[in-house]
Structures are given as structure tokens and as C-alpha cells.
Design a protein around this motif. Structure first.
Motif, mmCIF file in Angstrom:
data_model
loop_
_atom_site.group_PDB
_atom_site.id
_atom_site.type_symbol
_atom_site.label_atom_id
_atom_site.label_comp_id
_atom_site.label_asym_id
_atom_site.label_seq_id
_atom_site.Cartn_x
_atom_site.Cartn_y
_atom_site.Cartn_z
ATOM 1 N N GLY B 300 0.813 -1.210 0.000
ATOM 2 C CA GLY B 300 0.000 0.000 0.000
ATOM 3 C C GLY B 300 0.847 1.261 0.000
ATOM 4 O O GLY B 300 0.530 2.235 -0.694
ATOM 5 N N VAL B 301 1.928 1.250 0.741
ATOM 6 C CA VAL B 301 2.818 2.416 0.762
ATOM 7 C C VAL B 301 3.512 2.565 -0.589
ATOM 8 O O VAL B 301 3.723 3.680 -1.079
ATOM 9 C CB VAL B 301 3.828 2.319 1.921
ATOM 10 C CG1 VAL B 301 4.842 3.451 1.841
ATOM 11 C CG2 VAL B 301 3.100 2.382 3.250
ATOM 12 N N GLY B 302 3.849 1.448 -1.211
ATOM 13 C CA GLY B 302 4.372 1.524 -2.575
ATOM 14 C C GLY B 302 3.382 2.237 -3.495
ATOM 15 O O GLY B 302 3.765 3.062 -4.329
ATOM 16 N N MET B 303 2.094 1.925 -3.327
ATOM 17 C CA MET B 303 1.062 2.597 -4.134
ATOM 18 C C MET B 303 0.940 4.071 -3.762
ATOM 19 O O MET B 303 0.578 4.895 -4.611
ATOM 20 C CB MET B 303 -0.287 1.892 -3.978
ATOM 21 C CG MET B 303 -0.358 0.517 -4.640
ATOM 22 S SD MET B 303 0.070 0.534 -6.427
ATOM 23 C CE MET B 303 1.747 -0.051 -6.345
ATOM 24 N N GLN B 304 1.225 4.417 -2.519
ATOM 25 C CA GLN B 304 1.266 5.840 -2.160
ATOM 26 C C GLN B 304 2.377 6.536 -2.955
ATOM 27 O O GLN B 304 2.187 7.625 -3.493
ATOM 28 C CB GLN B 304 1.524 6.020 -0.663
ATOM 29 C CG GLN B 304 0.375 5.542 0.218
ATOM 30 C CD GLN B 304 0.677 5.712 1.702
ATOM 31 O OE1 GLN B 304 1.749 6.156 2.093
ATOM 32 N NE2 GLN B 304 -0.287 5.342 2.541
ATOM 33 N N PRO B 397 9.381 -5.833 -0.780
ATOM 34 C CA PRO B 397 10.289 -4.739 -0.371
ATOM 35 C C PRO B 397 10.703 -3.846 -1.541
ATOM 36 O O PRO B 397 10.987 -2.657 -1.336
ATOM 37 C CB PRO B 397 11.496 -5.478 0.230
ATOM 38 C CG PRO B 397 11.398 -6.888 -0.262
ATOM 39 C CD PRO B 397 9.934 -7.165 -0.472
ATOM 40 N N ILE B 398 10.730 -4.415 -2.747
ATOM 41 C CA ILE B 398 11.076 -3.579 -3.916
ATOM 42 C C ILE B 398 9.936 -2.612 -4.221
ATOM 43 O O ILE B 398 10.163 -1.427 -4.478
ATOM 44 C CB ILE B 398 11.398 -4.457 -5.146
ATOM 45 C CG1 ILE B 398 12.604 -5.349 -4.838
ATOM 46 C CG2 ILE B 398 11.656 -3.596 -6.379
ATOM 47 C CD1 ILE B 398 12.959 -6.326 -5.946
ATOM 48 N N VAL B 399 8.698 -3.121 -4.172
ATOM 49 C CA VAL B 399 7.556 -2.233 -4.414
ATOM 50 C C VAL B 399 7.563 -1.106 -3.377
ATOM 51 O O VAL B 399 7.411 0.068 -3.720
ATOM 52 C CB VAL B 399 6.218 -3.008 -4.343
ATOM 53 C CG1 VAL B 399 5.032 -2.045 -4.390
ATOM 54 C CG2 VAL B 399 6.134 -4.010 -5.493
ATOM 55 N N LYS B 400 7.765 -1.473 -2.126
ATOM 56 C CA LYS B 400 7.727 -0.451 -1.080
ATOM 57 C C LYS B 400 8.870 0.564 -1.259
ATOM 58 O O LYS B 400 8.625 1.772 -1.305
ATOM 59 C CB LYS B 400 7.824 -1.120 0.305
ATOM 60 C CG LYS B 400 7.403 -0.234 1.477
ATOM 61 C CD LYS B 400 8.407 0.808 1.895
ATOM 62 C CE LYS B 400 7.966 1.619 3.092
ATOM 63 N NZ LYS B 400 8.962 2.641 3.485
ATOM 64 N N THR B 439 6.793 8.391 2.885
ATOM 65 C CA THR B 439 6.631 7.041 2.340
ATOM 66 C C THR B 439 7.936 6.242 2.352
ATOM 67 O O THR B 439 7.899 5.016 2.357
ATOM 68 C CB THR B 439 6.078 7.081 0.891
ATOM 69 O OG1 THR B 439 6.999 7.767 0.043
ATOM 70 C CG2 THR B 439 4.731 7.778 0.851
ATOM 71 N N THR B 440 9.081 6.922 2.347
ATOM 72 C CA THR B 440 10.344 6.168 2.418
ATOM 73 C C THR B 440 10.691 5.812 3.855
ATOM 74 O O THR B 440 11.669 5.118 4.102
ATOM 75 C CB THR B 440 11.528 6.961 1.809
ATOM 76 O OG1 THR B 440 11.889 8.018 2.688
ATOM 77 C CG2 THR B 440 11.174 7.545 0.446
ATOM 78 N N ILE B 441 9.884 6.323 4.793
ATOM 79 C CA ILE B 441 10.181 6.133 6.212
ATOM 80 C C ILE B 441 9.269 5.090 6.850
ATOM 81 O O ILE B 441 9.745 4.150 7.480
ATOM 82 C CB ILE B 441 10.065 7.485 6.972
ATOM 83 C CG1 ILE B 441 11.097 8.496 6.437
ATOM 84 C CG2 ILE B 441 10.224 7.275 8.469
ATOM 85 C CD1 ILE B 441 10.960 9.903 6.996
ATOM 86 N N TYR B 442 7.956 5.258 6.718
ATOM 87 C CA TYR B 442 7.082 4.388 7.544
ATOM 88 C C TYR B 442 6.828 3.011 6.946
ATOM 89 O O TYR B 442 7.251 2.725 5.842
ATOM 90 C CB TYR B 442 5.824 5.112 7.995
ATOM 91 C CG TYR B 442 4.788 5.584 7.007
ATOM 92 C CD1 TYR B 442 4.783 5.238 5.679
ATOM 93 C CD2 TYR B 442 3.757 6.425 7.469
ATOM 94 C CE1 TYR B 442 3.782 5.698 4.835
ATOM 95 C CE2 TYR B 442 2.763 6.890 6.633
ATOM 96 C CZ TYR B 442 2.781 6.524 5.321
ATOM 97 O OH TYR B 442 1.799 6.967 4.491
#
Lengths: 596, 596
Positions: B300-304, B397-400, B439-442
Motif C-alpha cells: 500500500g505504501v508503494g502505491m502511495q 520490499p522492492i515495491v515499497k 513514504t520512504t520512512i514508515y
């Protein structure tokens, strides 16, 4: 709580051990008496002022911001800013590098450069007020009439009055040829100026009794485009014959911007309604005159990038030492504690060392540029002055763009070290990112810097300036190329130097056939140039550190470790940029504008 | 004024033309009836909702932020957020991908992934409320008892109740083994929970009548560290036997954070004082149960990252088309206007194409991951399910990390296109950077993602999962390697694939000797892996576009131009990263911690 201490040891290293500045200054008559003790004392005092007066106002100034009163058309700066200005003024900081003829202390630009770094580390928003004031001073010092100089320069150096540069209008930023502000001669030597300006930093505030605006406008008979721009002094209050503050002039602040950062600096919309102004320099020569201010401002913005890089780094280190989280991968480093300090983790170190290597490389380059200002200004030999001026012109876009790109990415890396604690306001890390974000934009976006470097500074003289700089690199490579312990630095430096020469020739050939190739290459080219320059300075710093590491001072061991990190981990970007650049304009222009 | 339109054409391209999703879904019994018309209709409706309801609240929500009332310990969301939630609820958007047994619509995760992108483009701060609610749903769906499911799942899917995940505490973020929150059994099957949590997104708000907190805590007999963590349901109001809202539970919001961005989402400090909770899953198995929620959240964060990348791009394009400034380098492109639109300038195009190529590559990868969720969940063949699950674990992890790194840098490039107008609030560009920054943090910093990829997903199974992915790349290379028009894409893809295999073996060897090498390599390794995956998807997209460009639809010409840009200008980063990575731990660990 955010922390900041002036990096005096590294500043002294750069000034004394790397640049051997006192020996160089000794050849310049106005600065021949400036000794190491004086330099160190000024830096120490400035560091104290920045850490103790300016830095405590940084976070509060960001939260409070500037307030605009629409009724009075006035701006109130954040609490404490005015008192800090008073202290700054009382201590004479505004005149450090100023001409003694107008009340300045006549110290070298090199020292001012170092002071600029510290002020921006401590409080960039505040530092912009004196920064713009000094810019106005420099412009008038270079282009004002004797009367204008006598009237304005002492006020600007003393900090009684402040200055601004009024260029941008709603319809024009980069393209100043589109300026609409008009100046009509009144017949008595003055002009009536009417128009609107935007994004005027420090355009209105409560720090000084008067503000001296330097305004670009067009005369009635002006040629089209940027060749028809003239420069005017438009003071907020008309000066009296005695140099006091007289009648309110028709230049007003119509509002301030809500910005991402630098909240403590007022970014003003300025409106002129038949404001009285006086011509600076010749009619239609305004852009050339303003460039004196802009070149100084570009170096100054490079120092903003460095300053924010440094303070972001210092805060990330402090956090990485105290934050306990997880164990080192090869086993507990602090078994008596619930977890290890995160500075044990390799990727945290990668982030810290990135910011550190960029800060220390930027300091070396920035201070070297500061010294070139002094040599260009004051060396008795015209040929030496000419060369220093040429080097300064070549390096200015690199200082501006490379140091601000690095400053922004370092501030982001430093924020990342904090994890979630870097995203909230309390630790200060997020403010450095927001403040740093403007530095790649203003005083000519970094795209403009890249076009300036490649188009004007490199290709226009067929690479002459670049070859001169390259000869310095070459001389260093030859002098130290046989030292085995320098091999790890010299080899990649020489290699990149060769590749860069080849790259420049390639780009030059393509540019002759199609000027669009310059625009397609410029940004990547500047990043490669920046790395070449950094590799040169890092190799020099490594040489000093190798020679002195026997002293047992861990400073030299740290300098060597950081140099090795730079060559191993950051320099490789140059290779990727060269590859991207070689794709040429086709990769950018093949896309029809309608397809985006 | 900021703009946003759902990128329906490109979404359809990815779903239908690249992934051939309907054919793949046809093999999955629960989704066998989902046809292209249904998918397109849902996307179109979602696009309308996002553009018309959520997007207009994005800037105002940022300015207004959430308000905390210390007296009532309540949080008020920005104006309009509650009405938008009501519309979201009424339209049934909360249950799109939910289990029909609990009132969901049972549509594939693929569709939900695309909807997630659009919601985050339109209003990331708002989208986090349903995002966390869905995360709580997924966790309870996988690990709840039948009674817990019957009670909570319908409420979460309908949007009557919202959800959160309560992990972080002041002393622990990444290192959850340090958790101090305690849970004591009451003897009647419930627990009394006491402790403090921080950074709880959507921890308190006014959107729903109840909030279902999923809380990590330690039982009295818990083993030390992360093996001793249990998971509990701690609702804000205790449910009544009939599923209504009963007594107020002892979990309260003690304050909200002032953050860099996502101001419209409440980031809460939560305090539990003997709050009633119920165990989810087994004692001490909380982290494993929570990972269901976290893996979904990471995608989901990757989608953000993708969503912000897309909207930042759209706004920069709109500005670049209308802003007139300077002339094209080879001569005026719009001689009838005072200057050319800045989209003519090569470096503006470089910035736009960077954001575009990252958005479109991220969409292909992200939606492919969404489809793997469906296959892993519903394919009748266990071996196919297993492979999809393995690919999903590898790629998460790559998507995120890759999509959020790219999203942040794209938002920065997009802001740069605006010049000074991007630094002020009005154009929205600076908000995208501030929002993207989290998004790169949480959900695990990108360092944690990199360690997860290299340490757990690649090295732990000796590269088995990676080889399986590599076999897909290899098959594609072999299938299209003889096509001359694919040569420009296949050659660099195959080359990077070979280098990546070799790199992985090298890192694996070094890691066996010293685990610190994993940490020293991880971040660069993830960037290289991301580029390999992007090169694979971009080559596939180029193949489709080449086959269909004869249709005359400029969409395919644009896709090809963007693919070429990606290979020419962005992929070279991989080479630099490989070089940096090979420097190994020495470049990071040589520096004594005291020297920083």
C-alpha cells in the motif's frame, strides 16, 4: 532538541592546511596583514554568534513565520529576529568584508564565505536578510555613482539599512526579457517606476529603518528583450540630503507567500506606483550590473546548501549516537544497553557519510571560490587577477548547483536517519529539507546553472577556461602520481579527468550541429563536472591527511576515511551521468509535446 | 490550481494489454466472472470519486490539518473529510476487495491496488484512513477467531468502523523487541492492556463511530525480544453482543504530531490504561500475525509512492504546457507568443520524463504484484499459489522502497519544473514532496526493506526465489531476443540480468564471511534490483507498444518514447550502484564512531 556547533576544526583545515590561505593572502596588498590568528578569531566569534544567537531562533522562526498586515502593508518578522539583527549590527558583522572606505572592515571574501556557511547552518531564513543586503552593497559598490556609493554603502554595511534584488515578475522568472515594470524619467535625474514584482526575499520587514531595493525595469525607449533592461535604486524611504530617512516612497508590499520553508524570511509581492528611483549604471545595462549581485548571490546560495548540509549532518550524527535500536549485524556492540546505538548499522553510516563527504567537499570548493574572489579583486598582477576571475566564473554555477543538489539530498539522508522521528517537527530534521528545497530553485534554477556552465562557461570560449582548470588537476596528478599511498585517489581522479575532456569534446561537437544538445546534456554535465572538482579537492585533502596522520590527531584519520568513502561510494554517480548524457537530445525530444 | 485525472488509459494498458489480467483471473474461481468491462467500470467510477470528492480536499486538508482537543481527547479531521468518508461508505468502496462472507464485493486485489493508487494521488492523508482499516480487516481475516471475524469484519468492510495498527513506542520503532506495553489476562478470556504508543496513523478521528486498534503488547510470561510479542484487538468502544457500540474503552489519544506533511491524517500518541483487549492468534505470535497487515501495508505504501509520483507528474506537465518562458534553443517554437511554453526545453522534458517513466514502470510492477496476491490466494493449483506467494514476498520490499524512492525524487523533479512557483503553497507541488517524504520512512524504512530483500528474501533461501524470478526474465529475453526492433530493450535487460546474478553471488559469498556486508550492500542492492525489475517491465511494455504502434494511437508512440528514455537515462543508475556496492563494508566501517 536540534544541535549546532560551528565546524571550526574543519574550517581551519580547509583554510590553513588545504588552501594555505594566509600565504596566498599575503600576496594581496589589502589582505597582507591578515594572519591565521585573526582568521581563527573571527571564525570563532562568528561561530559563537551563529550557535548562540541565530540558531535558537531557527525552529521558532519556522513555526511562527512572518506576518503581513494588509492595513499597514507591513511585515513583522518572527520573535527574536529583530533583536538578533541588532546584535549582528552592534557587533559589526554586516561590514566584515566591506570596503573600509565605506565603513567596512576590509577582511577577505574567504572569511565572509565561511561566515556565510555558519549563518546558513544556524538560521537560513534569518541569514537571507544580511545576505541580500550584502548583495545590494556589492552591486552598488561596483556600479553606483560616487554619490550613490557615499549615500548607500555605509548604511548597508552598518546594517542600518537592508537591501533586496527585485527581478521576478508574475510572467517572468528565468526569462527577464519579459519584464513589464516601467521607468519614466522625471527630468531631474530621477525616474518614476511602476510595476509589480513577486518572490522578493526580504522585500519588507521590521529589521531596519530603510530598505534599498534594486529594481529591474524598462525605460520607454528600451529595446525588446533582455537587452532593454535597466537597473534602479528604489528605496523604501527616500533618503534625506543628510543620509537620514525621509519621505515614504511608492513601493509597497502587497502580500507575502506561504512557502514550503524559509518561513522566517518574508517573500514579498512588491507593488510600485510611481515610485521614485535612480538609475544604476547605464540605460539598458541593468542585467549586466545585476549580474554582479547575482554571481555573489549564487555563491551565497551554494553556501546555503553547504550550511544546511552541515547542520543536517550534525543533527543526524547526534541522533545516531543516542538512539538505541536493534543489534549490530555481527553481534551486540553495547551489550549493557537494551539495543545498540544505530550508528553501528552500515546503512546508517552510509547516510551519515554521504552528508559528511558532501559537506566537507563543498566546504573545500566553496572556500576556494571565496579565495578566488580575493585574488581576482586584489592581486597586483593583472594576469593572476584575470585567471582567478576566469576560474571563479567557471566554478560559480558548480558551487551553486552542485552544493545545493548535494545539500538537499544530504538533508534528506539526514532526515532518514531519524526514521519517523525525522518526519515530525520536534527534531528539526524536516525543516532542513524544507529550507534546503528552495536552494536548487532560486538565483537561477539548477537547470539555468547547468546551461550557464556548459553553454557560456565551457563552450563559448571553446573550453579555454576549462583547460586552465584541467591544467591544475593535471599538475596535481603529476606531482603526486608516483606516491603509492595516493594511488587510490589519483587514479580515479586522472581517469575522470580524461573522460571529462573527451566528454566535453563530444558534447561540443554535437552542440555545434544542434544547440538543443546543450540543453539535453547540461544537467548531467554539471553533475559530472561537480564530481571532477570534488575528486580534485578530496584528493588534495587526502594528501594533506596522509602527510599528517602520523600526528595521532584522529581528525586526519577521519578525513582519510571520508575521502575513501567519497571515492568508493559517491564518485560512481559520474559514470552513470556520463552514460545518461550520451543518450543525447533524441531521448528527450522524441516525445511529442501532446503526448505528455 | 492543482489538477488530477485518473490515468485510466495507462491503467487499462497495464491491466489488459500488459498483464492480460482477465485471462489470468479466469483461472481463479472466485474471480472467474470478472470481465474487462467490470474492471474498467470500477476504475472509472473510482477515478471519478477520487478526482471529484477526494482531490478537492487535498490542499485544504493540508492547510487545515487535524485538530486535537485535549479536554475531550478527541481529534477533528479537516473540513469535508467526514462527508467524503460518508460518500465512500455509501458507495461501498471499503468492501471492494473484501470477502463476500463478511459483506465484501469479492473483487480481485488487482483492482483494489489500482484504486489505492488513485486514492493516494487524490488525497494521501485521507486515503490512509481506509488504508489502515483494510489492513486491520486483512489481519483479522487471516488470524481472527470465527467470533472475532463475525463481529469485526463486516463493520470494517462497510466503513462503519475504522482500524489502526499500534506498533511503535517511544523507545522502539524498527526494533519491536523493545516493546513495553503489557497485557495481563483477566481470566475471562480478555486482557487488560497498559502502555503508550506513538506515531499511530488514524489513531483517533471523527470519521467513524468506532475504531478497532490492533495492538502489539507483551504477556507477563513473554520471552525477551521479538519472540515475545502478542497481538490484541483493542476497540475504542467495546462492542455490544449485538455488534453495536458499547462502553468507552481505556485507550485514548494523548496528542497528535506536527508533521512535515500528511497533515490531514491524525498521527496520534495513544495511551492505554487497563484497556480491554482480546488476543488475536496465539500468545507470542503477534509479530507473525501483524506481518499480514504489514506486508499489505508495504504494498500500500508503494502505491502511495506511485500515486504521488503520478499526481506530481500530471501537475508539472500542466504547468510546463502553459508557462511561457524563454525560447527553444534552436529557435522560437511559438513565435506568436511572448515566449515558448517551457515544455520545449530539453531539461524540463528530462524532469517530466523521469517522473513519467517512474510512474508508468511503478504502475506495471505494482499492479503485477496485486495480481500475484490474487493468484496466491485463489489459484486451484497449490504449486501456482506457492510460486505467486514467493514472488510476492520477493517483490514486496522492492515495491515499497523502489516506488517510494522514485515517488519522492519524481515529486522533487516535478516541483523543480515549477521554479519558484513550486515552492509556494498555491500550486500544490510542494505538498506532494512533503507528503511523499513519509513514504520512504514508515512501514519499515527503506533501509529495512533493503535488508529484508537481501537478507531474508534473497540470501536466506540461497537465491531460490530470485532464480525463479530470473527465469521469467530469461524466458522473455529468449522469446524476444531475436526481434531486431526489441534489441534496444533486450540487450540492456539481459546484460543487467547477468550482472545482477554475478553481483548476488559475490554479495552472498561476502555475507557468509561477515554479516555486516549485508547491511553495507543492502540499499544499493535494492536499487539495482528495482532497475532490473523495471527494465523487465519496461521491455515488456515496449514489446506491446511495438506490436500495436501501427494502430495509429499515439499512446503507443508515447509508451515507446518513455521506454527509450527509461533505458537511456534512468537505467544507468544501476551501474553506479553496483560500483558503489562493491566497495563493501570497509568504506562504511573504517570510520570510528567517535570520529563522526
Amino acid at each position: 532538541m536540534p544541535v549546532y556547533q560551528a565546524p571550526l576544526r574543519d574550517q581551519q583545515f580547509v583554510i590553513h592546511e588545504l588552501l594555505d590561505a594566509c600565504a596566498q593572502l599575503a600576496a594581496l596588498p589589502p589582505y597582507a596583514e591578515v594572519d591565521a590568528g585573526t582568521i581563527d578569531q573571527v571564525l570563532e566569534e562568528s561561530g559563537k554568534f551563529c550557535a548562540e544567537v541565530l540558531f535558537p531562533l531557527n525552529a521558532s522562526g519556522d513555526v511562527e513565520g512572518c506576518r503581513y498586515d494588509a492595513q499597514a502593508r507591513s511585515v513583522t518578522t518572527p520573535q527574536g529576529f529583530k533583536q538578533a539583527w541588532q546584535q549582528f549590527r552592534d557587533a559589526g558583522w554586516g561590514g566584515v568584508a566591506g570596503d573600509p572606505e565605506f565603513g567596512g572592515q576590509g577582511l577577505p571574501a574567504l572569511i565572509h564565505t565561511a561566515i556565510g556557511e555558519m549563518q546558513c547552518s544556524a538560521n537560513q531564513a534569518w541569514a537571507m536578510y544580511p545576505g541580500l543586503t550584502l548583495g545590494a552593497y556589492e552591486c552598488l559598490h561596483a556600479h553606483g555613482t560616487p554619490e550613490q556609493k557615499a549615500l548607500y554603502l555605509p548604511k548597508l554595511l552598518s546594517g542600518e539599512w537592508a537591501g533586496t534584488m527585485c527581478l521576478t515578475e508574475p510572467q517572468c522568472g528565468t526569462d527577464l526579457g519579459l519584464i513589464k515594470t516601467r521607468a519614466v524619467p522625471t527630468g531631474d535625474g530621477a525616474y518614476k517606476i511602476t510595476g509589480s514584482k513577486i518572490f522578493i526575499s526580504a522585500g519588507e520587514h521590521d529589521l531596519t529603518e530603510n530598505i534599498v531595493h534594486l529594481v529591474l525595469a524598462k525605460l520607454p525607449d528600451a529595446p525588446e528583450g533582455s537587452r532593454g533592461i535597466s537597473l534602479f535604486i528604489v528605496p523604501k524611504f527616500l533618503p534625506t540630503a543628510e543620509g537620514g530617512v525621509g519621505e515614504r516612497n511608492g513601493i509597497f508590499c502587497a502580500g507575502i507567500e506561504h512557502k514550503m520553508g524559509i518561513h522566517g524570511n518574508s517573500t514579498c509581492q512588491m507593488v510600485m506606483e510611481n515610485a521614485t528611483g535612480w538609475l544604476v549604471s547605464e540605460p539598458h545595462q541593468g542585467l549586466a550590473a545585476m549580474f554582479v549581485m547575482m554571481n555573489g548571490a549564487r555563491l551565497g546560495v551554494g553556501m546555503q546548501g553547504l550550511g544546511l548540509n552541515e547542520v543536517a549532518y550534525q543533527n543526524a550524527v547526534a541522533y545516531a549516537r543516542e538512539r538505541l535500536q536493534s543489534r549490530a549485524l555481527k553481534g551486540a556492540a553495547a551489550p549493557d544497553k537494551p539495543a545498540d546505538p544505530i550508528i553501528v548499522h552500515p546503512d546508517v553510516r552510509r547516510m551519515l557519510l554521504t552528508a559528511r563527504a558532501y559537506a566537507e567537499g563543498g566546504r573545500a570548493l566553496g572556500y576556494w571560490a571565496g579565495l578566488q574572489i580575493d585574488i581576482a579583486h586584489a592581486h597586483p598582477d593583472a594576469a593572476v587577477r584575470e585567471e582567478a576571475g576566469q576560474m571563479l566564473a567557471l566554478i560559480t554555477p558548480i558551487v551553486k548547483a552542485f552544493l545545493t543538489d548535494n545539500g538537499l539530498s544530504s538533508a534528506i539522508e539526514a532526515q532518514q536517519v531519524f526514521g519517523g522521528h525525522g518526519y515530525i517537527r520536534d527534531n528539526g530534521a524536516e525543516q532542513y529539507v524544507r529550507d534546503a528545497r528552495i536552494t536548487t530553485i532560486y538565483e537561477g534554477t539548477n537547470t539555468i546553472q547547468a546551461l550557464d556552465l556548459l553553454g557560456r562557461k565551457v563552450l563559448r570560449d571553446n573550453g579555454a577556461a576549462l583547460r586552465r582548470f584541467g591544467a591544475k588537476v593535471q599538475a596535481f596528478v603529476q606531482e603526486h602520481g608516483t606516491r603509492e599511498d595516493m594511488n587510490e585517489f589519483i587514479t580515479p581522479l586522472a581517469d575522470l579527468g580524461d573522460k571529462f575532456t573527451k566528454l566535453t569534446m563530444e558534447v561540443g561537437m554535437k552542440a555545434m550541429a544542434d544547440p538543443t544538445e546543450v540543453g539535453a546534456a547540461a544537467t548531467d554535465y554539471l553533475r559530472v563536472a561537480g564530481h571532477l572538482v570534488f575528486a580534485y579537492f578530496w584528493a588534495q585533502m587526502a594528501r594533506v591527511a596522509l602527510d599528517r596522520q602520523g600526528s595521532g590527531d584522529p581528525f586526519y584519520a577521519a578525513k582519510l576515511a571520508t575521502a575513501r568513502f567519497y571515492f568508493a561510494r559517491l564518485l560512481p554517480e559520474a559514470g552513470a551521468r556520463m552514460r545518461a548524457l550520451r543518450a543525447g537530445k533524441q531521448s528527450l525530444m522524441a516525445m511529442d509535446a501532446d503526448w505528455f
